[in-house]
Design a protein around this motif. Structure first.
Motif, PDB file in Angstrom:
ATOM      1  N   LEU A 154       5.109 115.869  58.731  1.00  0.00           N
ATOM      2  CA  LEU A 154       5.066 114.810  57.561  1.00  0.00           C
ATOM      3  C   LEU A 154       3.591 113.913  57.572  1.00  0.00           C
ATOM      4  O   LEU A 154       3.215 113.477  56.496  1.00  0.00           O
ATOM      5  N   ALA A 155       3.134 114.020  58.778  1.00  0.00           N
ATOM      6  CA  ALA A 155       1.683 113.171  58.758  1.00  0.00           C
ATOM      7  C   ALA A 155       0.616 114.145  58.160  1.00  0.00           C
ATOM      8  O   ALA A 155      -0.454 113.574  57.659  1.00  0.00           O
ATOM      9  N   HIS A 156       0.696 115.435  58.119  1.00  0.00           N
ATOM     10  CA  HIS A 156      -0.260 116.128  57.766  1.00  0.00           C
ATOM     11  C   HIS A 156       0.218 117.274  56.940  1.00  0.00           C
ATOM     12  O   HIS A 156       0.728 118.457  57.168  1.00  0.00           O
ATOM     13  N   ALA A 157       0.020 116.993  55.502  1.00  0.00           N
ATOM     14  CA  ALA A 157       0.389 117.790  54.479  1.00  0.00           C
ATOM     15  C   ALA A 157       0.005 119.119  54.560  1.00  0.00           C
ATOM     16  O   ALA A 157      -1.221 119.302  54.497  1.00  0.00           O
ATOM     17  N   SER A 158       0.962 120.265  54.756  1.00  0.00           N
ATOM     18  CA  SER A 158       0.310 121.689  54.955  1.00  0.00           C
ATOM     19  C   SER A 158       1.331 122.718  53.865  1.00  0.00           C
ATOM     20  O   SER A 158       2.456 122.097  53.677  1.00  0.00           O
ATOM     21  N   PRO A 159       0.736 123.601  53.278  1.00  0.00           N
ATOM     22  CA  PRO A 159       1.494 124.709  52.603  1.00  0.00           C
ATOM     23  C   PRO A 159       2.869 124.974  53.333  1.00  0.00           C
ATOM     24  O   PRO A 159       2.618 125.445  54.586  1.00  0.00           O
ATOM     25  N   GLY A 160       3.826 124.955  52.529  1.00  0.00           N
ATOM     26  CA  GLY A 160       5.069 125.194  53.185  1.00  0.00           C
ATOM     27  C   GLY A 160       5.741 124.237  54.134  1.00  0.00           C
ATOM     28  O   GLY A 160       6.892 124.292  54.483  1.00  0.00           O
ATOM     29  N   GLY A 161       5.199 122.989  54.048  1.00  0.00           N
ATOM     30  CA  GLY A 161       5.744 121.933  54.748  1.00  0.00           C
ATOM     31  C   GLY A 161       7.149 121.441  54.341  1.00  0.00           C
ATOM     32  O   GLY A 161       8.150 121.221  55.095  1.00  0.00           O
TER      33      GLY A 161
END
Length: 309
Positions: A154-161
């Motif tokens: 939730l703190a580091h938006a990444s692909p597939g999050g």
């Protein structure tokens, strides 16, 4: 799939939210009733947990986890006798999802909240309002790891999050359900108690395998290997509802998913679930879900808000 996995497959994570709390000294916070299921882990320090409707405060220490499955207010305190401040006063000043209270040293808690939608009712009806998992157990290790991964996602938006967050929520829920079953539940009728019973579970498995079949008590009793009267008695005692009522409710859970997750027509959904007419299907759907199929499909999805902590 086994019935538990099938129910979990119906769960769509409608919203999720993470928050952390650092506290120290004398502190106490009142929290509103959470929307959905709330998981928490004490990373450092200790506190007292009080939950609405639960007589005794619960001591939590480092490594302990707890789950709140009911919409009830609760509080966290360094000492049970301290007056508490509302959570909004504390969390409105949160930085990167971490709130601070008191001296903000010595205590750290991480928490995640998931709203799973209608199908979660089958699962949480059997759980106590608060379930505590003590440190050192396999479940506590899994829950703590999953919450920390949730915080990272939730703190580091990444692909597939989004899909990772959904699966983390399912992992935490499964671990709590397994623990509940290992402990034998609390004896109150519930879907979990029913599905873990060999005879009733066999009948439920058959219903899930062929929900459109014109089920009757005799056919289910044959599968369970008992008489009709025995099945009816034990099913009601374990699940809290009659066998054919369960057939109806399970069909409507499947219908709800089809209506909101696909473009299938109401007629095709009705036929797939064994209904010969749209009116019969609509009547059954409204009885269980509280609205007509068309209205249910048009209803907006709950926002991915941040109500509650």
């Amino acid at each position: 799939m086994d019935p538990l996995s099938e129910v979990l497959a119906l769960l769509n994570t409608q919203s999720s939210f993470f928050a952390g709390l650092k506290a120290g000294g004398d502190w106490a916070i009142d929290f509103p009733a959470p929307d959905g299921i709330k998981f928490n882990a004490v990373v450092e320090g200790a506190c007292w947990l009080s939950v609405e409707g639960v007589a005794q405060a619960i001591r939590l220490e480092r490594g302990d986890c707890f789950l709140l499955s009911r919409k009830r207010t609760f509080s966290l305190r360094s000492d049970p006798g301290l007056p508490a401040v509302p959570a909004d006063q504390v969390y409105r000043h949160a930085v990167q999802g971490i709130a601070r209270c008191g001296t903000a040293d010595g205590f750290f808690l991480i928490g995640g909240r998931f709203a799973f939608g209608e199908a979660a009712g089958l699962l949480v009806e059997g759980l106590p309002p608060v379930a505590v998992v003590k440190s050192g157990s396999d479940q506590a290790a899994v829950l703590s790891w999953a919450l920390q991964r949730l915080a990272h996602e939730l703190a580091h938006a990444s692909p597939g999050g989004a899909i990772v967050i959904q699966h983390l929520g399912h992992i935490m829920l499964v671990e709590m359900l397994r623990l509940y079953l290992e402990r034998g539940g609390d004896g109150a009728p519930s879907w979990l108690l029913a599905v873990s019973d060999p005879r009733i579970g066999a009948a439920i498995q058959a219903i899930h395998a062929d929900p459109a079949r014109a089920w009757n008590v005799e056919a289910l009793a044959e599968i369970a290997g008992v008489s009709r009267s025995t099945l009816a008695l034990h099913f009601k005692r374990k699940a809290g509802i009659a066998p054919l009522e369960y057939v109806l409710r399970w069909r409507m859970q499947l219908a709800a998913r089809a209506l909101t997750g696909s473009q299938a027509t109401i007629s095709s959904v009705a036929q797939k679930l064994g209904y010969d007419s749209d009116s019969a299907f609509s009547h059954a759907f409204k009885r269980v879900m509280g609205s007509a199929p068309s209205a249910y499909r048009r209803a907006p999805a709950p926002p991915d808000g941040q109500q509650g902590r």
